[in-house]
Design a protein around this motif. Structure first.
Motif, PDB file in Angstrom:
ATOM      1  N   LYS A  17       0.837  -1.202   0.000  1.00 47.19           N
ATOM      2  CA  LYS A  17       0.000   0.000   0.000  1.00 47.19           C
ATOM      3  C   LYS A  17       0.869   1.249   0.000  1.00 47.19           C
ATOM      4  O   LYS A  17       0.580   2.219  -0.712  1.00 47.19           O
ATOM      5  N   SER A  18       1.929   1.257   0.804  1.00 47.23           N
ATOM      6  CA  SER A  18       2.825   2.407   0.863  1.00 47.23           C
ATOM      7  C   SER A  18       3.523   2.620  -0.476  1.00 47.23           C
ATOM      8  O   SER A  18       3.650   3.752  -0.936  1.00 47.23           O
ATOM      9  N   LYS A  19       3.947   1.537  -1.085  1.00 44.85           N
ATOM     10  CA  LYS A  19       4.626   1.635  -2.377  1.00 44.85           C
ATOM     11  C   LYS A  19       3.698   2.232  -3.428  1.00 44.85           C
ATOM     12  O   LYS A  19       4.085   3.130  -4.175  1.00 44.85           O
ATOM     13  N   LYS A  20       2.471   1.766  -3.449  1.00 45.55           N
ATOM     14  CA  LYS A  20       1.506   2.277  -4.421  1.00 45.55           C
ATOM     15  C   LYS A  20       1.214   3.760  -4.152  1.00 45.55           C
ATOM     16  O   LYS A  20       1.142   4.561  -5.080  1.00 45.55           O
ATOM     17  N   ARG A  21       1.085   4.126  -2.894  1.00 49.55           N
ATOM     18  CA  ARG A  21       0.819   5.515  -2.539  1.00 49.55           C
ATOM     19  C   ARG A  21       1.985   6.407  -2.958  1.00 49.55           C
ATOM     20  O   ARG A  21       1.784   7.481  -3.542  1.00 49.55           O
ATOM     21  N   PHE A  22       3.219   5.956  -2.714  1.00 51.27           N
ATOM     22  CA  PHE A  22       4.389   6.749  -3.094  1.00 51.27           C
ATOM     23  C   PHE A  22       4.522   6.856  -4.609  1.00 51.27           C
ATOM     24  O   PHE A  22       4.899   7.904  -5.121  1.00 51.27           O
TER      25      PHE A  22
END
Length: 120
Positions: free
Chosen positions: A41-46
């Motif tokens: 989720k963090s990777k996609k958000r970044f």
């Protein structure tokens, strides 16, 4: 039946050890899965944020060509266009991040322009 109970009680420590190891492994797997989900989720958000912020500078360049408008009007134009870009590309839009990026680029531009003026 008595022999079965004695055999079980004789190996009771072994059963407890096996149970503890299995329980520990289950907990480790659950923690790893949760961490993996958070990282994805963090990777996609970044990635979404990077794509969105990479659109700010080209839109600011377009806004600078409008000589009839001044600072705040140009900033609103850029914000509106970035919002449009976010909607078109199904990206999450965070107005604070975009506004901060615009201010950062404005400050950078002012520093570069001041240095160029000093060199002349």
């Amino acid at each position: 039946m008595k022999e079965l109970i004695e055999m079980f009680l004789g190996n009771f420590e072994l059963w407890i050890s096996i149970f503890v190891v299995i329980l520990f492994l289950i907990i480790v797997v659950i923690i790893c899965i949760v961490r993996l989900i958070i990282v994805k989720k963090s990777k996609k958000r970044f990635q979404n944020e990077a794509v969105l912020l990479s659109a700010v500078a080209p839109i600011m360049e377009i806004a600078e060509k409008y000589t009839n408008y001044f600072g705040e009007e140009k900033k609103q134009y850029v914000i509106t266009r970035v919002q449009q870009f976010a909607v078109e590309n199904k990206l999450n839009y965070d107005s604070k991040i975009v506004s901060d990026k615009i201010e950062e680029l404005i400050d950078f531009s002012k520093k570069v322009n001041n240095k160029q003026d000093e060199e002349k």
